[in-house]
Design a protein around this motif. Structure first.
Motif, short mmCIF file in Angstrom:
data_model
loop_
_atom_site.label_atom_id
_atom_site.label_comp_id
_atom_site.label_asym_id
_atom_site.label_seq_id
_atom_site.Cartn_x
_atom_site.Cartn_y
_atom_site.Cartn_z
N ASP A 203 34.63 44.06 46.14
CA ASP A 203 36.45 43.40 45.31
C ASP A 203 37.72 43.37 46.52
OD1 ASP A 203 37.11 43.60 42.48
OD2 ASP A 203 38.14 45.22 43.24
N GLN A 204 37.78 44.43 47.04
CA GLN A 204 38.87 44.99 47.81
C GLN A 204 39.38 43.36 47.90
OE1 GLN A 204 40.85 47.58 47.50
NE2 GLN A 204 39.91 48.14 45.95
N ARG A 205 38.54 43.41 48.67
CA ARG A 205 38.70 41.79 49.70
C ARG A 205 39.08 40.44 49.07
NH1 ARG A 205 36.59 42.64 55.47
NH2 ARG A 205 35.64 44.73 55.40
N ALA A 206 38.45 40.97 47.91
CA ALA A 206 38.80 39.55 47.20
C ALA A 206 40.18 39.85 46.48
CB ALA A 206 37.82 39.35 45.77
N LEU A 207 40.33 40.93 46.03
CA LEU A 207 41.40 41.02 46.05
C LEU A 207 43.01 40.93 46.31
CD1 LEU A 207 44.21 42.27 43.72
CD2 LEU A 207 43.28 44.87 45.13
#
Lengths: 351, 221
Positions: A203-207
């Protein structure tokens, strides 16, 4: 260290190349203006030509010029006077009749120089005659021949009316959009991975990728608007492409607002991932389908493909493709930095 | 209990709730009527051209749909949703809500049409084309708003979030609908009707597919 960040070095090299080559390579010589643009048969005309990026003084006596009608009938200029590098005075002795069966016709102007190459001003000049005599006209116009045209300088970008120097925007505006799309595609990939594994890291990477993509989208919109100020006369002209891209950016702006609306980290990540996938699916018709339904001023619409030989010649390709790769790599670099900042912040908050 | 009987039961529940209170339909109907009234009074010269008529129609429909669909998640509190999810398949919940909302919106659009025709005059000449636009529009709006309402119902200030999330997403559907409806007024000879319908169907299908895939991730808390 070098092994890990070779792609960052590549990004810098490609972008430095994009900026230097994209900005320094000159435009092909062209004809900026001709006056008068309306000629009368049977008269002697002195025509003033304003060139663009031309070197008339270097070519001097080797300059040749023709008026060209349909069917390859030409009339050679009887004298050419070089005023300076950008100005020429041509004299045409127009015969009494045109090789045409109507009273008016249009012709193009061709200028040939060993320095600048052959330059065509297509369909720019109007011809009129008082009475029609096709046979006589054809005879009068068949005296001159156009032969042995010179090739122009090799390393140039095309000279196009309306676009002129802004053709260089192709190395900024277009690759920025490509980079944005790549970033969003990878971001969706990480969102899907989050929903499969519930791994907060995905999720952090997607953000981070969405953030970088959003910045690139904004830059794409701004470079487009600056270009539009020159080519269309206004920064914003409510063109369907402009509207749809603005809407696309609103959709992604809503992604960040959605994240802000939740306190619980797990819930935030889950809903953001769901929305990200949904938003990307909504983005496709917005950018690729709707603009094709309505008329747009944008290059690539109204029947012309944007990657036609007209807009992108071989010299431009030499800059355009490296630019695309360079901007995309820079986008991933920005995303990586943003991801690491987030990670460090979370570490500090946890400690 | 299989998926279809679950959907049937949920649909019956929605209908019974609706008939018992009469809140959603009558409330929305009143909303539409007063909006038509306000909008009509705001245009001093009256609504005399087809383009204006169509635009008005869809703007009224847009806001009426949002109001109608917000209720579908807001009227059910968290505890009751927990109860559903312990009993039923999440797919049954979302499908029943989508089907119910599609029929509600289709009914609503027919009523809006009637109200506009009564108060402003009817501008539609090709009834079947407009009915098709209404149906595709109802499907698109209800899938999109149901899904976004499901997301925003998880947040506290959900009506703001609903508008922020759904307005940009609805624009492609709305634009195609307006184009299709203008064709149905007979004002323009539109050659691309088949293409427009194809695009709407494609958007509706993609949204529906995504909703079915993604909703199971949304419901659990």
């Amino acid at each position: 260290m070098i092994r890990q960040s070779w792609w960052k070095i590549l990004a810098v090299v490609l972008l430095v190349y994009t900026f230097t080559a994209g900005m320094l390579v000159p435009l092909k010589p062209g004809i900026a203006d001709v006056s008068p643009r309306a000629l009368q048969a049977g008269t002697d005309v002195e025509m003033t030509i304003t060139g663009y990026n031309s070197y008339y003084t270097k070519a001097k006596s080797d300059l040749r010029a023709w008026l060209k009608l349909k069917g390859d009938v030409v009339l050679k200029a009887t004298s050419i006077e070089v005023v300076d590098d950008r100005t020429l005075k041509l004299v045409f002795k127009l015969p009494a009749y045109l090789p045409s069966d109507s009273k008016d016709d249009v012709c193009s102007l061709i200028l040939d120089s060993p320095v600048d190459g052959a330059i065509v001003l297509p369909e720019g000049i109007a011809l009129t005659q008082d009475s029609v005599n096709l046979a006589e006209g054809s005879k009068l116009w068949s005296v001159d021949k156009m032969d042995q045209l010179n090739a122009g300088p090799e390393l140039t970008f095309p000279y196009r009316s309306v676009l002129y120097e802004t053709i260089r925007n192709q190395y900024f505006h277009v690759p920025l959009w490509f980079a944005m799309l790549f970033l969003f595609i990878f971001s969706v990939g990480f969102s899907i991975r989050y929903l499969r594994k519930f791994d907060p890291d995905a999720d952090q990477r997607a953000l981070a990728l969405t953030r970088a993509g959003f910045i690139f989208g904004l830059l794409g919109l701004v470079t487009g608007a600056i270009w539009a100020k020159f080519a269309w006369g206004a920064y914003w002209s409510w063109d369907v492409k402009q509207n749809m891209t603005a809407v696309a950016l609103l959709i992604y702006a809503a992604y960040f607002i959605l994240r802000g609306a939740f306190q619980d980290e797990e819930k935030k990540a889950r809903l953001a991932a769901v929305y990200n996938i949904f938003a990307f699916a909504a983005l496709i018709p917005l950018i690729f389908v709707i603009p094709r339904l309505t008329d747009s001023l944008h290059p690539g619409n109204g029947g012309n493909p944007a990657f036609g030989s007209d807009d992108l010649d071989n010299t431009m390709r030499m800059v355009f493709y490296p630019a695309g790769i360079g901007w995309t790599l820079l986008g991933f670099w920005i995303a990586a930095v943003s991801y690491r900042i987030d990670k460090l912040q979370n570490k500090l908050l946890d400690a | 209990m299989n998926l279809f009987s679950q959907i049937g039961i949920l649909l019956r529940k929605e209908l019974v709730l609706e008939l018992r209170t009469g809140y959603a339909i009558s409330g929305i109907l009143l909303y539409v009527l007063s909006t038509v009234f306000i909008v009509y009074s705001a245009f001093f010269q009256g609504v005399n051209n087809a383009m204006m008529w169509v635009t008005l129609f869809w703007i009224i429909m847009l806001f009426a749909s949002i109001n109608a669909i917000v209720k579908s998640f807001v009227q059910e509190n968290g505890n009751r949703q927990l109860y559903y999810y312990s009993l039923l398949d999440p797919l049954a919940v979302i499908i029943s809500k989508m089907v119910y909302n599609i029929s509600l919106l289709f009914l609503l659009s027919l009523l809006t049409w009637a109200a506009l025709a009564f108060m402003v005059g009817n501008q539609i000449e090709e009834f079947s084309a407009f009915l098709l636009a209404l149906f595709l529009g109802s499907v698109g709006f209800s899938i999109l708003f149901t899904f976004v309402a499901a997301i925003s119902s998880k947040a506290d200030n959900n009506s703001t979030l609903l508008a922020i999330l759904s307005f940009p997403l609805v624009i492609p559907i709305l634009m195609t609908l307006i184009k299709l409806s203008v064709g149905a007024t007979g004002m323009l000879e539109d050659t691309g009707v088949g293409k427009d319908i194809g695009i709407l169907v494609a958007i509706d299908l993609v949204l529906a597919g995504l909703t079915l895939v993604l909703y199971p991730f949304l419901w659990r808390d």
